[in-house]
Motif scaffolding. Structure first.
Motif, PDB file in Angstrom:
ATOM      1  N   ASP A  90      -6.824  -1.324  10.312  1.00 34.99           N
ATOM      2  CA  ASP A  90      -6.784  -0.792   8.949  1.00 34.99           C
ATOM      3  C   ASP A  90      -6.039  -1.767   8.049  1.00 34.99           C
ATOM      4  O   ASP A  90      -4.814  -1.868   8.117  1.00 34.99           O
ATOM      5  CB  ASP A  90      -6.096   0.575   8.979  1.00 34.99           C
ATOM      6  CG  ASP A  90      -6.068   1.281   7.628  1.00 34.99           C
ATOM      7  OD1 ASP A  90      -6.701   0.779   6.676  1.00 34.99           O
ATOM      8  OD2 ASP A  90      -5.415   2.330   7.537  1.00 34.99           O
ATOM      9  N   GLY A  91      -6.791  -2.500   7.230  1.00 37.64           N
ATOM     10  CA  GLY A  91      -6.186  -3.450   6.303  1.00 37.64           C
ATOM     11  C   GLY A  91      -5.587  -2.739   5.113  1.00 37.64           C
ATOM     12  O   GLY A  91      -6.173  -1.807   4.573  1.00 37.64           O
ATOM     13  N   LYS A  92      -4.413  -3.156   4.722  1.00 39.05           N
ATOM     14  CA  LYS A  92      -3.725  -2.553   3.590  1.00 39.05           C
ATOM     15  C   LYS A  92      -3.912  -3.455   2.368  1.00 39.05           C
ATOM     16  O   LYS A  92      -3.569  -4.638   2.402  1.00 39.05           O
ATOM     17  CB  LYS A  92      -2.232  -2.375   3.887  1.00 39.05           C
ATOM     18  CG  LYS A  92      -1.978  -1.473   5.087  1.00 39.05           C
ATOM     19  CD  LYS A  92      -2.510  -0.099   4.806  1.00 39.05           C
ATOM     20  CE  LYS A  92      -2.367   0.834   5.970  1.00 39.05           C
ATOM     21  NZ  LYS A  92      -3.023   2.104   5.748  1.00 39.05           N
ATOM     22  N   VAL A  93      -4.477  -2.890   1.325  1.00 38.22           N
ATOM     23  CA  VAL A  93      -4.735  -3.658   0.113  1.00 38.22           C
ATOM     24  C   VAL A  93      -3.547  -3.562  -0.839  1.00 38.22           C
ATOM     25  O   VAL A  93      -2.680  -2.707  -0.689  1.00 38.22           O
ATOM     26  CB  VAL A  93      -6.026  -3.175  -0.590  1.00 38.22           C
ATOM     27  CG1 VAL A  93      -7.236  -3.486   0.263  1.00 38.22           C
ATOM     28  CG2 VAL A  93      -5.972  -1.706  -0.913  1.00 38.22           C
ATOM     29  N   LEU A  94      -3.533  -4.450  -1.782  1.00 39.91           N
ATOM     30  CA  LEU A  94      -2.512  -4.495  -2.829  1.00 39.91           C
ATOM     31  C   LEU A  94      -1.104  -4.697  -2.264  1.00 39.91           C
ATOM     32  O   LEU A  94      -0.140  -4.090  -2.718  1.00 39.91           O
ATOM     33  CB  LEU A  94      -2.560  -3.231  -3.695  1.00 39.91           C
ATOM     34  CG  LEU A  94      -3.903  -2.955  -4.381  1.00 39.91           C
ATOM     35  CD1 LEU A  94      -3.871  -1.631  -5.109  1.00 39.91           C
ATOM     36  CD2 LEU A  94      -4.290  -4.084  -5.321  1.00 39.91           C
ATOM     37  N   ARG A  95      -0.989  -5.526  -1.256  1.00 43.47           N
ATOM     38  CA  ARG A  95       0.301  -5.893  -0.689  1.00 43.47           C
ATOM     39  C   ARG A  95       0.546  -7.362  -1.010  1.00 43.47           C
ATOM     40  O   ARG A  95      -0.391  -8.142  -1.172  1.00 43.47           O
ATOM     41  CB  ARG A  95       0.317  -5.707   0.832  1.00 43.47           C
ATOM     42  CG  ARG A  95      -0.013  -4.294   1.294  1.00 43.47           C
ATOM     43  CD  ARG A  95       1.229  -3.435   1.329  1.00 43.47           C
ATOM     44  NE  ARG A  95       0.925  -2.054   1.626  1.00 43.47           N
ATOM     45  CZ  ARG A  95       1.244  -1.457   2.748  1.00 43.47           C
ATOM     46  NH1 ARG A  95       1.857  -2.096   3.703  1.00 43.47           N
ATOM     47  NH2 ARG A  95       0.940  -0.188   2.932  1.00 43.47           N
ATOM     48  N   LEU A  96       1.819  -7.763  -1.092  1.00 42.90           N
ATOM     49  CA  LEU A  96       2.141  -9.155  -1.367  1.00 42.90           C
ATOM     50  C   LEU A  96       1.721 -10.076  -0.231  1.00 42.90           C
ATOM     51  O   LEU A  96       1.402 -11.233  -0.444  1.00 42.90           O
ATOM     52  CB  LEU A  96       3.633  -9.311  -1.643  1.00 42.90           C
ATOM     53  CG  LEU A  96       4.136  -8.648  -2.921  1.00 42.90           C
ATOM     54  CD1 LEU A  96       5.639  -8.785  -3.038  1.00 42.90           C
ATOM     55  CD2 LEU A  96       3.447  -9.240  -4.138  1.00 42.90           C
ATOM     56  N   ARG A  97       1.743  -9.556   0.978  1.00 44.19           N
ATOM     57  CA  ARG A  97       1.299 -10.345   2.128  1.00 44.19           C
ATOM     58  C   ARG A  97       0.320  -9.502   2.928  1.00 44.19           C
ATOM     59  O   ARG A  97       0.343  -8.276   2.884  1.00 44.19           O
ATOM     60  CB  ARG A  97       2.479 -10.773   2.983  1.00 44.19           C
ATOM     61  CG  ARG A  97       3.338  -9.634   3.445  1.00 44.19           C
ATOM     62  CD  ARG A  97       4.583 -10.118   4.099  1.00 44.19           C
ATOM     63  NE  ARG A  97       5.423  -8.966   4.387  1.00 44.19           N
ATOM     64  CZ  ARG A  97       6.529  -9.026   5.040  1.00 44.19           C
ATOM     65  NH1 ARG A  97       6.970 -10.170   5.484  1.00 44.19           N
ATOM     66  NH2 ARG A  97       7.241  -7.954   5.259  1.00 44.19           N
TER      67      ARG A  97
END
Length: 161
Positions: free
Chosen positions: A30-37
């Motif tokens: 599960d990829g997390k979007v809107l993260r700095l990294r």
């Protein structure tokens, strides 16, 4: 046990399922979007978080850390200082020790072995005729969650190169 991973092609948030050899959805990356990294969670089929994978920020060499569900770092996948043509990454375990990654990373034909030289996982496109897919075969008794997380890290880091 052998698992099938379909390479992600234009997926929102880089979410993708890892299927077992019977075709059942076994794990979700599960990829997390809107993260700095870049951050991913490895979840089992019921949605329980097994590992959190985070790209390390501000490092000279490419690296990703793998945390357990409690937030403790259990491993770091890091680019080697000296890299021959094909062996580019290794895994530093938090409890001490190292896993070695050998083979052709770009073509997804490599293995992960412990410090004694025992194969823990084998990654290959050759097992499946399905386009844009590759397999991960985990040795009996090996930590499936950790090894799938390592494979996801290698996939992500080689994709970025």
């Amino acid at each position: 046990m052998r698992y099938l991973i379909r390479e992600k092609l234009f997926t929102i948030g880089d979410d993708y399922w890892i299927e077992d050899e019977d075709g059942h959805r076994a794990f979700l990356v599960d990829g997390k979007v809107l993260r700095l990294r870049d951050t991913f969670e490895l979840k089992d089929a019921s949605g329980r978080v097994l590992a959190v994978i985070k790209e390390k920020a501000f490092t000279v060499r490419d690296a990703m850390k793998i945390e357990n569900a409690d937030g403790d770092v259990i491993a770091t996948v890091r680019e080697k200082l000296f890299t021959p043509f094909r062996d580019k990454y290794h895994v530093e375990l938090a409890g001490g020790g190292e896993l070695k990654i050998h083979g052709n990373l770009v073509d997804k034909d490599y293995r992960i072995e412990n410090s004694h030289g025992d194969d823990l996982a084998r990654i290959s496109r050759k097992w499946f005729r399905i386009r844009d897919s590759y397999g991960v075969q985990i040795a009996d008794g090996a930590d499936t969650g950790l090894l799938l997380a390592v494979a996801a890290c290698v996939d992500h880091l080689t994709e970025e190169d």
